[in-house]
Scaffold this active site. Structure first.
Site, PDB file in Angstrom:
ATOM      1  N   LYS A  83       0.853  -1.188   0.000  1.00 49.75           N
ATOM      2  CA  LYS A  83       0.000   0.000   0.000  1.00 49.75           C
ATOM      3  C   LYS A  83       0.888   1.237   0.000  1.00 49.75           C
ATOM      4  O   LYS A  83       1.744   1.401   0.879  1.00 49.75           O
ATOM      5  CB  LYS A  83      -0.883  -0.040   1.244  1.00 49.75           C
ATOM      6  CG  LYS A  83      -2.095   0.824   1.182  1.00 49.75           C
ATOM      7  CD  LYS A  83      -2.967   0.532   2.391  1.00 49.75           C
ATOM      8  CE  LYS A  83      -4.218   1.352   2.381  1.00 49.75           C
ATOM      9  NZ  LYS A  83      -4.910   1.250   3.683  1.00 49.75           N
TER      10      LYS A  83
HETATM   11  C1  E4P Z   1      -8.212   1.871   3.994  1.00 50.22           C
HETATM   12  O1  E4P Z   1      -7.458   1.468   3.172  1.00 50.22           O
HETATM   13  C2  E4P Z   1      -8.083   3.178   4.649  1.00 50.22           C
HETATM   14  O2  E4P Z   1      -6.853   3.281   5.251  1.00 50.22           O
HETATM   15  C3  E4P Z   1      -9.212   3.353   5.612  1.00 50.22           C
HETATM   16  O3  E4P Z   1     -10.405   2.861   5.028  1.00 50.22           O
HETATM   17  C4  E4P Z   1      -9.384   4.771   6.104  1.00 50.22           C
HETATM   18  O4  E4P Z   1     -10.571   4.850   6.843  1.00 50.22           O
HETATM   19  P1  E4P Z   1     -10.903   6.062   7.831  1.00 50.22           P
HETATM   20  O5  E4P Z   1     -11.160   7.274   6.999  1.00 50.22           O
HETATM   21  O6  E4P Z   1     -12.124   5.614   8.566  1.00 50.22           O
HETATM   22  O7  E4P Z   1      -9.714   6.211   8.727  1.00 50.22           O
END
Ligand code: E4P
Length: 216
Positions: A83
């Site tokens: 990622k």
């Molecule tokens: C996923 O890949 C993201 O890091 C995550 O969904 C972010 O979510 P949030 O906005 O609730 O922190």
């Protein structure tokens, strides 16, 4: 259509995974911090569960992210999705990892322009943050729709992974607007099972089942 779970809490993931309906897990540094564990231990636990697609976030310069991504792949093989942030450095690392055949997820996507760049860099997934876009006063689902529409129009095979999802309704509408994958916290996943009429209907069936006259 793929369902991913968005947390680093192993016990919670274990329960979701046991349903047989989950395709992968996404993590980020905030989720790992909340879990209070070493990231490599978290990934190892997920692999022990049999999870074959785990987004593992890397940070730093392009060279550092590329190196860390390769290290993760060496350790965790095909379960690894590296990622990367939606930055110039992140997309440089994305191109190099893509050339090595390693899956990538470009995160922190907030508009279609960013999603086009990430696709051009060979991203396997792009993660538009639906909830955080909503917080800014414009529609996260519209961003999902414009990315998915553009990818379809141009024959791009990068998958749209809707992230920052806070309700079952947003899961449904993300798919409706073209997402290939939705990642959601366990609470949202369990919320997808719920309907008051299912609960009431089951209660009535349970009561009536005890009153059925049996001939045997
Ligand atoms: C996923 O890949 C993201 O890091 C995550 O969904 C972010 O979510 P949030 O906005 O609730 O922190």
């Amino acid at each position: 259509m793929k369902f991913f779970i968005d947390t680093a809490l192993i016990d919670e993931i274990k329960d979701c995974w046991a349903t047989g309906l989950i395709d992968g897990v996404t993590t980020n540094p905030t989720l790992i911090k909340k879990a209070g564990r070493d990231p490599l231990d978290v990934y190892k636990s997920l692999i022990d569960l049999g999870i074959g697609d785990i987004s593992m976030e890397v940070m730093g310069t392009a060279a550092e992210m590329e190196y860390d991504g390769m290290q993760l792949y060496t350790l965790f093989k095909e379960s690894t999705t590296v990622k990367l942030p939606m930055t110039k450095e992140g997309l440089q690392a994305c191109q190099r990892l893509n050339n090595l055949g390693i899956r990538t997820n470009v995160t922190l996507i907030f508009n279609a322009a960013q999603a086009l760049l990430a696709a051009k860099a060979g991203a396997t997934y792009v993660s538009p943050f639906v909830g955080r876009i909503d917080d800014q006063g414009y529609a996260g689902l519209e961003v999902v729709r414009s990315i998915a529409g553009l990818y379809k129009m141009k024959g791009i095979d990068t998958q749209v992974l809707a992230a920052s999802i806070r309700t079952p309704h947003r899961v449904v509408r993300s798919f409706y607007n073209g997402a290939d994958v939705v990642t959601m916290p366990p609470k949202v996943f369990w919320g997808m099972y719920d309907h008051i009429l299912t609960t009431d209907g089951l209660r009535i069936f349970d009561e009536d089942a005890t009153k059925i006259v049996s001939s045997s």
